[in-house]
Scaffold this active site. Structure first.
Site, PDB file in Angstrom:
ATOM      1  CG  ASP A 207      44.199  37.848  21.382  1.00 24.09           C
ATOM      2  OD1 ASP A 207      44.483  36.916  20.600  1.00 24.09           O
ATOM      3  OD2 ASP A 207      43.291  38.652  21.163  1.00 24.09           O
ATOM      4  CG  ASN A 215      36.145  35.318  30.706  1.00 22.51           C
ATOM      5  OD1 ASN A 215      36.546  34.543  31.576  1.00 22.51           O
ATOM      6  ND2 ASN A 215      36.851  36.349  30.278  1.00 22.51           N
ATOM      7  CG  ASP A 224      40.499  34.721  36.567  1.00 22.76           C
ATOM      8  OD1 ASP A 224      40.516  35.517  35.609  1.00 22.76           O
ATOM      9  OD2 ASP A 224      39.971  34.979  37.674  1.00 22.76           O
ATOM     10  CG  ASP A 250      42.352  37.943  25.645  1.00 24.10           C
ATOM     11  OD1 ASP A 250      42.301  39.180  25.521  1.00 24.10           O
ATOM     12  OD2 ASP A 250      41.977  37.152  24.756  1.00 24.10           O
TER      13      ASP A 250
END
Length: 320
Positions: A207, A215, A224, A250
């Site tokens: 991850d 974010n 994204d 993620d």
């Protein structure tokens, strides 16, 4: 036509019957014609040479047949396509099946052909029907060819669409790597293959470090973008038989066929270094290697535990 039976046959036979006189100079004259023949060419043609009532090319073609019959002195049967002038002087065309028989005057010279007796059956309508059938077949063949081409095109479009649908069903819409459902299917397949051939299999659970912060501070669009860049970096560093899938959020799961724990560790370190160099994003990695009693769920769970430990280490170092 002295004999009554012959006279009846001559007068009522439905096909053309004619008698050609062979002149001593090699020309041919229509000496007699039955009513069916007269209806076709007209009575005024009697006693005339062929060019008088036939186009020159047609007359010459018929002359060639007559000369051949005289020279061979044997009956001849043939099919001809000829033009003629009807009783109104209009040029007409038709097809005939013709039989000509050489006749001799025994009292004069039994070897000399003096006349040719002929019977011609008009098969123009049959030819027209056959031509029409051929044209119809050509139209049908062209239509079939067109429909076949259309069907082939439709099949290609369908295969393309099915491929696109399959791609959509197996790929993560954002990163382009396999989605979770498909990577789990592939993972179970790889486990069964590893058991069957006795080869090692390792998985990496990955991850993005500080992804929540991206974010929260830069927005989901930036998050994204980060996911797409990391996925592209991971994919570029893997072997052809390695399998990359987005496991959720993620997290990414990578299947490493024929890779021991040492191989998996080397791959994890390489992925971390390349991803940081290409994207300026750090990743944490958990590693697990297949055991005899493993399912994909248990294998991924062990890798996830290793990932959590790596994440704790990352946060500890980040806070120091």
């Amino acid at each position: 036509m002295g004999h009554p039976l012959i006279r009846e046959l001559w007068n009522h036979f439905p096909e053309n019957m004619f008698l050609i006189r062979v002149e001593e100079d090699g020309h041919f004259t229509l000496e007699a014609a039955n009513p069916a023949q007269v209806d076709t060419i007209g009575r005024e043609c009697l006693g005339q040479p062929l060019p008088a009532f036939l186009p020159a090319a047609t007359a010459e073609a018929i002359y060639a047949r007559y000369r051949e019959c005289v020279a061979r002195n044997k009956p001849m049967r043939y099919q001809e396509h000829a033009a003629f002038f009807d009783e109104h002087g209009n040029e007409q065309y038709g097809y005939w099946l013709t039989l000509i028989v050489p006749l001799h005057n025994a009292a004069d010279d039994p070897q000399r052909v003096t006349h040719l007796f002929g019977i011609s059956q008009n098969v123009t309508e049959l030819h027209q029907a056959r031509d029409e059938l051929e044209r119809h077949n050509q139209v049908l063949e062209a239509r079939v060819e067109q429909r076949t081409a259309e069907l082939q095109h439709a099949n290609r479009e369908l295969r393309l669409l099915n491929g696109q649908l399959e791609e959509m069903a197996t790929r993560d819409f954002l990163t382009g790597c396999y989605n979770r459902r498909h990577i789990e299917t592939l993972g179970q397949r790889e486990i069964e293959r590893a058991w069957r051939y006795g080869t090692p299999l390792s998985v990496l659970m990955i991850d993005l470090d500080a992804f929540k912060q991206v974010n929260d501070t830069q927005g989901h669009e930036a998050g994204d973008t980060a996911l797409k860049r990391v996925a592209a970096s991971l994919q570029s560093a893997l072997r052809a038989n390695d399998l990359l899938g987005r496991f959720g959020g993620d997290e990414f799961l990578i299947l490493l066929p024929e890779s021991s724990s040492e191989d998996a560790l080397a791959t994890a370190e390489r992925l971390q270094q390349q991803t940081l160099e290409l994207t300026a994003i750090s990743i944490s990695v958990g590693i697990a290697t297949l055991r005899r009693d493993d399912s994909l769920e248990s294998l991924a769970a062990r890798a996830d535990q290793q990932l959590l430990a790596a994440k704790r280490e990352y946060h500890r170092e980040a806070s120091d």
